[in-house]
Design a protein around this motif. Structure first.
Motif, PDB file in Angstrom:
ATOM      1  N   VAL A 125       0.778  -1.232   0.000  1.00  0.00           N
ATOM      2  CA  VAL A 125       0.000   0.000   0.000  1.00  0.00           C
ATOM      3  C   VAL A 125       0.813   1.286   0.000  1.00  0.00           C
ATOM      4  O   VAL A 125       0.488   2.251  -0.673  1.00  0.00           O
ATOM      5  N   PRO A 285     -25.499  -5.658  -0.852  1.00  0.00           N
ATOM      6  CA  PRO A 285     -24.580  -5.054   0.123  1.00  0.00           C
ATOM      7  C   PRO A 285     -23.160  -4.838  -0.398  1.00  0.00           C
ATOM      8  O   PRO A 285     -22.349  -4.219   0.278  1.00  0.00           O
ATOM      9  N   ASN A 286     -22.845  -5.343  -1.581  1.00  0.00           N
ATOM     10  CA  ASN A 286     -21.493  -5.120  -2.106  1.00  0.00           C
ATOM     11  C   ASN A 286     -21.228  -3.667  -2.477  1.00  0.00           C
ATOM     12  O   ASN A 286     -20.088  -3.237  -2.539  1.00  0.00           O
TER      13      ASN A 286
ATOM     14  N   ASN B  36     -19.529  -8.373   4.065  1.00  0.00           N
ATOM     15  CA  ASN B  36     -19.797  -7.413   2.992  1.00  0.00           C
ATOM     16  C   ASN B  36     -19.321  -6.045   3.464  1.00  0.00           C
ATOM     17  O   ASN B  36     -18.899  -5.896   4.620  1.00  0.00           O
ATOM     18  N   PRO B  37     -19.353  -5.034   2.615  1.00  0.00           N
ATOM     19  CA  PRO B  37     -18.801  -3.729   3.017  1.00  0.00           C
ATOM     20  C   PRO B  37     -19.428  -3.162   4.295  1.00  0.00           C
ATOM     21  O   PRO B  37     -18.726  -2.563   5.109  1.00  0.00           O
ATOM     22  N   GLU B  38     -20.730  -3.382   4.477  1.00  0.00           N
ATOM     23  CA  GLU B  38     -21.380  -2.860   5.695  1.00  0.00           C
ATOM     24  C   GLU B  38     -20.811  -3.517   6.947  1.00  0.00           C
ATOM     25  O   GLU B  38     -20.579  -2.860   7.961  1.00  0.00           O
ATOM     26  N   ARG B 186     -11.801 -16.221  -6.397  1.00  0.00           N
ATOM     27  CA  ARG B 186     -12.620 -16.023  -7.587  1.00  0.00           C
ATOM     28  C   ARG B 186     -11.750 -15.494  -8.732  1.00  0.00           C
ATOM     29  O   ARG B 186     -11.868 -15.899  -9.879  1.00  0.00           O
ATOM     30  N   ASP B 275      -4.938  -6.346   4.051  1.00  0.00           N
ATOM     31  CA  ASP B 275      -5.597  -5.562   5.099  1.00  0.00           C
ATOM     32  C   ASP B 275      -6.718  -4.747   4.469  1.00  0.00           C
ATOM     33  O   ASP B 275      -6.983  -4.861   3.284  1.00  0.00           O
ATOM     34  N   HIS B 277      -6.947  -1.847   3.578  1.00  0.00           N
ATOM     35  CA  HIS B 277      -6.551  -0.844   2.582  1.00  0.00           C
ATOM     36  C   HIS B 277      -6.077  -1.462   1.280  1.00  0.00           C
ATOM     37  O   HIS B 277      -5.827  -0.757   0.320  1.00  0.00           O
TER      38      HIS B 277
END
Lengths: 316, 303
Positions: A125, A285-286, B36-38, B186, B275, B277
């Motif tokens: 990063v 939710p993605n 998921n993002p939430e 994937r 991580d 980020h």
């Protein structure tokens, strides 16, 4: 005139080259991406058309913006930068065993044996050891990035700077300045810090055998090259086309595949008024960020959705 | 009575077993959705201090469940085998969750410690905590239920299959959590590459430990190191990717141990540290370059 087009859209700079069937560079450009890859691509294409009006036999795309190139211009080969850099290095220096590549936001080390990539590493990063870091420090010292290298070569006693993190490096440099060290020693110290950082992050556990090539925009900096040579005790070769090697590699890969008919959308694209917008899809939710490029009223490309609902809705 | 199981950490080892056992006792069991993002966002917001990413995400799973269930099932994982421990973050997990997230339903935090008590005693206490009578159920034993390749996933392999496979090693809650690992599995499959997982047997793990300068202290790390060894030696695997999540103490040692003491030169090998980020593009670049490397290497060998 005809040839294969290689496009490397990096985080900081965009590179285009046209090579002929013999892999000779006919035309090239190296320009800042300036956060506007679409406009810069259009400008470069338009310049190429004005200079040579070539027939494009194939297009290879690489760099972090390779997907963008593919969607916008149409590419026959879309490849990662590591493969592209390795292909170009091997073509120009068949005996090469190590490639150091430092670009705007990332750096890589590629280990090659007998003309085949056998290992590589890439910084993660943080951009601490890369071109952006150098550029930022040059700016802070009121210097042009091009000057850094020659200033570093005039140092007598490079100061020791913490290069692990740009924030620490910056405070360390300010501290050294206030103590009264001269500019040359500080700039040379900066180069050494970057090299130390690179070697401890990327070269850990890897054997850098000669010939060693140094590619990417940062290779123009003679101070960094000298610091590498000092640190490794080995000769570092900077190829003539060091800053466009990624694009050359992409063009070579296009040449290698020799598509019967290129997917290239044509130079006329450069004259269109392309506007990109983005939105977050809320259907699951993605929450994928979808990017949409439109030409006037019509959407010409869309990508970024995991499920393909938006990109496939576009048809051809 | 509705019991919620957060879908993270030990869930990826025992989740199927836990659900079956609780259901057999007549309880309603729900799990949180896949990461998921939430969930990630909620986890980052609620985590107490600088924890590793999977633990942070676990907090997100707790958050997603807590208002919807009568109790949360978060056993205190101490030992999954008699002679070593799980990471302290597993041992302290129920306490960290309680400290970090407010207005929680009761937490079933029975200690799972195979050295101190039998499986039967573990479940006895679980049901005592829940307030249910134990009901005899037939032996349910399915370690690593998630190793099985999911059909829908492998059907994504659209492009022509290339003639090789890549072994992916790492902790189950990173390797099998497709959001946490940034969809790397994937992505490899999309390139037409077969992905191989391996859960080594207890005996193979012991054998592997004997090849090291010293036995490893942590159970999960032992499994990871043994699976890498298997991948190095197996004919079925042409390249090895080791997944490590940032902030994992044991794995920072394991990565070094693997790279210094094992014969990783034998095959293309790459470790990837993930991580919150980690950019998808950067990850894809490395995966693609890795696959290209194997591909080109094999082509030259074939010539």
């Amino acid at each position: 005139m005809e040839g294969y087009l290689g496009i490397d859209v990096g985080s900081v700079t965009t590179k285009l080259v046209l090579i002929n069937r013999e892999a000779e560079v006919l035309w090239s450009t190296y320009r800042k991406t300036q956060g506007q890859p679409i406009r810069v691509l259009q400008g470069a294409l338009s310049d190429l058309y004005n200079d040579l009006s070539p027939r494009v036999l194939g297009v290879g795309a690489t760099g972090s913006g390779r997907g963008l190139v593919d969607h916008l211009i149409g590419a026959d080969v879309v490849k990662n930068e590591i493969t592209a850099h390795a292909v170009a290095a091997i073509r120009h220096y068949p005996k090469v065993q190590s490639v150091i590549e430092i670009g705007g936001q990332d750096s890589k080390l590629i280990i090659i044996r007998d003309g085949v990539v056998v290992d590589f590493s890439m910084n993660t990063v943080c951009a601490a050891g890369t071109g952006s870091f150098l550029e930022h420090q040059a700016l802070r010292l009121g210097l042009r990035i091009e000057e850094l290298g020659s200033i570093a070569l005039n140092a007598n006693a490079p100061v020791r700077i913490a290069g692990r993190c740009t924030v620490f490096a910056e405070s360390d440099m300010i501290h050294k300045q206030q103590m009264g060290h001269n500019l040359e020693d500080i700039v040379a110290g900066l180069c050494e810090a970057l090299v130390r950082n690179y070697l401890s992050n990327l070269a850990r556990g890897k054997e850098l055998r000669e010939p060693i090539l140094f590619q990417g925009g940062v290779a123009a900096n003679r101070g960094i090259r000298a610091a590498f040579e000092r640190e490794l005790g080995k000769e570092i070769i900077v190829p003539r086309h060091h800053n466009i090697m990624g694009a050359i590699g992409a063009a070579l890969l296009a040449l290698e595949t020799t598509p019967p008919e290129s997917r290239f959308r044509g130079f006329s694209l450069a004259r269109h008024r392309l506007v990109s917008t983005s939105f977050y899809c809320d259907d699951c939710p993605n929450t994928c960020g979808v990017i949409e490029v439109s030409d006037g009223e019509s959407v010409i490309a869309r990508w970024g959705d995991n499920c393909g609902k938006w990109s496939s809705a576009l048809g051809s | 009575m509705r019991i919620g199981i957060p879908k993270g950490l030990l869930f990826y080892k025992f989740g199927e077993l836990w659900q079956a056992r609780l259901r057999a006792a007549g309880l309603e069991v729900v799990t949180s959705p896949s990461t998921n993002p939430e969930i990630l966002e909620a986890g980052l917001k609620h985590s107490v201090c600088d924890l590793c990413l999977p633990v942070k995400v676990f907090f997100g799973h707790v958050h997603a469940l807590k208002d919807d269930v009568d109790a949360l099932f978060i056993p205190r994982g101490v030992r999954t085998e008699p002679d070593s421990y799980l990471c302290p973050k597993f041992i302290g997990l129920p306490d960290m969750v309680r400290a970090a997230i407010r207005r929680l339903p009761p937490v079933i935090d029975t200690e799972y410690n195979v050295k101190e008590r039998s499986d039967e005693d573990f479940w006895k206490e679980v049901f005592a905590q829940i307030g249910h009578k134990i009901q005899k159920t037939e032996e349910i034993n399915s370690p690593y239920p998630f190793c099985k390749d999911k059909k829908e996933d492998s059907e994504e392999t659209e492009r022509q299959a290339r003639a090789f496979s890549v072994g992916v090693a790492g902790r189950p809650y990173l390797v099998y959590d497709n959001y946490l690992n940034k969809g790397i599995i994937r992505h490899i499959r999309r390139l037409g590459i077969e992905v191989v997982f391996q859960t080594p047997s207890a005996e193979y793990i012991r054998e592997t430990m004997d090849t090291l300068p010293k036995w490893i202290y942590w159970s999960m790390a032992k499994e990871v190191v043994a699976s890498v060894r298997w991948m190095i030696e197996s004919e079925e695997v042409d390249g090895i990717i080791l997944l490590v999540n940032a902030g994992c103490g044991p794995d920072s040692f394991m990565t070094e141990l693997i790279e210094r003491t094992m014969d990783i030169q034998k095959k293309p090998y790459m470790s990837i540290n993930i991580d919150e980020h980690t950019s998808d593009v950067g990850l894809q670049t490395r995966v693609e370059a890795f696959i290209d490397m194997i591909d080109r290497r094999m082509k030259t060998k074939a010539l």
